[in-house]
Design an enzyme around this catalytic site. Structure first.
Site, mmCIF file in Angstrom:
data_model
loop_
_atom_site.group_PDB
_atom_site.id
_atom_site.type_symbol
_atom_site.label_atom_id
_atom_site.label_comp_id
_atom_site.label_asym_id
_atom_site.label_seq_id
_atom_site.Cartn_x
_atom_site.Cartn_y
_atom_site.Cartn_z
ATOM 1 N N CYS A 79 0.895 -1.248 -0.107
ATOM 2 C CA CYS A 79 -0.038 -0.047 0.138
ATOM 3 C C CYS A 79 0.955 1.301 0.056
ATOM 4 O O CYS A 79 1.417 1.558 -0.992
ATOM 5 C CB CYS A 79 -0.749 0.076 1.157
ATOM 6 S SG CYS A 79 -2.409 1.011 0.917
ATOM 7 N N HIS A 167 -3.712 -5.093 0.872
ATOM 8 C CA HIS A 167 -3.211 -5.687 1.924
ATOM 9 C C HIS A 167 -3.311 -7.217 2.146
ATOM 10 O O HIS A 167 -4.438 -7.825 2.411
ATOM 11 C CB HIS A 167 -3.992 -5.058 3.244
ATOM 12 C CG HIS A 167 -3.585 -3.674 3.673
ATOM 13 N ND1 HIS A 167 -2.860 -3.117 4.320
ATOM 14 C CD2 HIS A 167 -4.359 -2.360 3.095
ATOM 15 C CE1 HIS A 167 -2.489 -1.852 4.145
ATOM 16 N NE2 HIS A 167 -3.662 -1.473 3.323
ATOM 17 N N GLU A 169 -2.196 -9.094 4.441
ATOM 18 C CA GLU A 169 -1.847 -9.488 5.699
ATOM 19 C C GLU A 169 -3.108 -9.634 6.276
ATOM 20 O O GLU A 169 -3.459 -10.386 7.379
ATOM 21 C CB GLU A 169 -1.116 -8.596 6.517
ATOM 22 C CG GLU A 169 -1.624 -7.318 6.667
ATOM 23 C CD GLU A 169 -1.281 -6.172 5.762
ATOM 24 O OE1 GLU A 169 -1.349 -5.015 6.092
ATOM 25 O OE2 GLU A 169 -1.074 -6.724 4.536
#
Length: 509
Positions: A79, A167, A169
């Protein structure tokens, strides 16, 4: 040296999640503020740049010299990290026409990409940014896009440098773990040999070298962190570890005797200290939460210092500090403000001239439990709910008295015992009861009563940073309420807290 991935933190709320995902791949990683880039030692196999609440277009946006690691080790920008690389290397980053937040479908433009290998076509990813890369630098090869983001992922030609504007994660990116595996294991070449077993072996060995024949003193609480930390130190130096367990009069019912007995069974060199009267005296007349916390902290230091001085030639203080405590106590000068100052980090009073040893300060809570299981620690200790350092003092709203503590201990015992009886304890992250400074009218038999109200609190969570109230069965709540009112003299009303965090906190004080 242990292989590791270096994560540079630009202040994202998800930075710790990146670290957790890397650790889940059995690869060690560390988070460092972007402004404090460590030496690039041979054991660092790759660098991940985190997201950020800032915009790369801002004059005071966090920046870093990319040449410190570019073309030396593989790099993944997430990002903000991706946008920073694009901006710094000649691309163009502009505000998105519409804030890109939420689920999106990934279109893989380069099916030969090592980063995206094995990902499904139209894989779901999670976006969270206000800016977007509208023009990539000339040597950036676009490897994926979405309907609204032309440059969702890129690779810089002739180097192992990648950027993604989503993202991986977070769980909403359904194949994020696969992408992280591709980067960490395939591109960076990490062996994935960092396990609980290897951690125990290496840590005990390092502790033996570090401590030698020195004596270590350590305060135990009955919680997971201090117990696992003490067990590691005990394996390294045996009876040269002196453990102190203080009864502050604010523990759960029978907890002091039960935990002390457990520690003795584990072979720890432990001393129990009954200091209830000292703590009650220091709390006398105090009702404001912070004043109570400070009084308890001062009293604990007084007692612990007194007991530590009875041991000759102690050189070290052992602490159960874990990695989130360290991360949250470090400000990176802007992007990520300090969340809290943890009692284990820098909390040693000046007059206690001891060196600190913190064997768990690189581990997350779930990793601490895994290490505990490797060490053979009883699951009753490893599976315990978190319990606040000030104990029941912050679950008794208002002034603390021994009588109030006794009431709340009985209520808490019934509540926690009920969760175990109904097999709900493991489904709840943390639970407890609050004694409110409120009295209500009730009827018992033919008599009217005017007695105390207690609030039950149970939450589900992963790490305590956010939490939802636990949706416990009505039949369970009915039984527990009935048991409390019938068995605890002084309580005639039970309520259940259905507030989530945020906006509420888990504890009431």
């Amino acid at each position: 040296m242990t292989e590791q991935i270096l994560i540079l933190d630009f202040g994202s709320q998800y930075t710790q999640l990146i670290a957790r995902r890397v650790r889940e791949l059995n690869v060690y990683c560390e988070i460092h503020p972007y402004s404090n880039f460590p030496d690039l030692t041979p054991n660092i196999k790759g660098v991940i740049l985190s997201g950020s609440p800032c915009s790369v277009r801002d004059a005071d946006a966090p920046r870093i010299d990319l040449d410190q690691f570019r073309k030396i080790v593989p790099v993944l920008g997430v990002c903000y990290g991706a946008q920073l690389m694009a901006q710094e290397l000649g691309g163009d980053v502009k505000p998105s026409q519409h804030r890109e937040y939420g689920r999106a479908r990934l279109v893989i433009d380069d099916t030969d990409s090592s980063l995206l290998a094995g990902l499904s076509e139209s894989s779901q990813v999670w976006m969270s940014h206000g800016d977007t890369i509208v023009r990539a630098p000339n040597d950036f090869h676009v490897i994926a896009s979405t309907e609204s983001v032309k440059v969702a992922a890129f690779k810089i030609e002739n180097e192992l440098t990648y950027g993604i504007q989503f993202h991986p994660e977070v769980t909403h990116t359904t194949e994020g773990k696969k992408l992280m595996y591709n980067f960490v294991a395939k591109i960076c070449g990490c062996k994935q040999d960092w396990t609980a077993e290897s951690f125990v072996e290496q840590t005990v060995s390092n502790l033996r070298k570090k401590l030698g024949d020195d004596k270590v003193v350590m305060a135990l609480s009955g919680g997971v962190d201090s117990t696992v930390a003490a067990t590691l130190v005990h394996q390294a130096i045996g009876s040269n570890l002196y453990c102190i367990f203080v009864d502050n009069g604010l523990l759960r019912k029978d907890e002091f005797a039960e935990v002390l007995h457990s520690y003795q069974d584990m072979g720890l060199n432990i001393k129990g200290v009954d200091s209830k009267s000292h703590f009650y005296q220091s709390l006398n007349g105090l009702s404001e939460p912070e004043a109570k916390r400070k009084a308890i902290g001062r009293s604990f230091i007084d007692i612990f210092d007194q007991e530590a001085h009875l041991i000759e030639e102690v050189k070290w203080l052992g602490q159960g500090t874990i990695y989130p405590d360290v991360i949250e106590s470090v400000s990176i000068n802007g992007p990520s403000a300090t969340i809290k100052s943890h009692h284990n980090v820098g909390g040693l009073p000046d007059f206690m001239k001891l060196k600190i040893v913190e064997p768990l300060n690189t581990l997350f809570k779930d990793e601490v439990r895994a290490v505990g299981r490797t060490l053979g620690i009883d699951e009753k200790i490893l599976g315990r709910h978190p319990f606040p350092g000030p104990g029941l003092a912050i679950r008794i709203l208002g002034e603390i008295t021994p009588e109030k503590v006794a009431i709340l201990q009985e209520v808490d015992s019934i509540f926690i015992g009920g969760l175990r009886k109904w097999n709900l304890y493991k489904d709840v992250w943390q639970a407890g009861a609050m004694l409110l400074p409120v009295q209500s009218v009730g009827v018992m038999g033919d008599e009217r009563t005017y007695e105390s109200v207690v609030a039950l609190r149970a939450v589900t969570s992963v790490d305590g940073m956010t939490a939802d109230w636990a949706h416990l069965p009505y039949d369970f709540l009915a039984e527990v309420s009935n048991d409390i009112i019938n068995r605890v003299k002084g309580v005639n009303r039970v309520v259940y807290d259905i507030s989530s965090k945020p906006p509420a906190t888990i504890e009431w004080e």
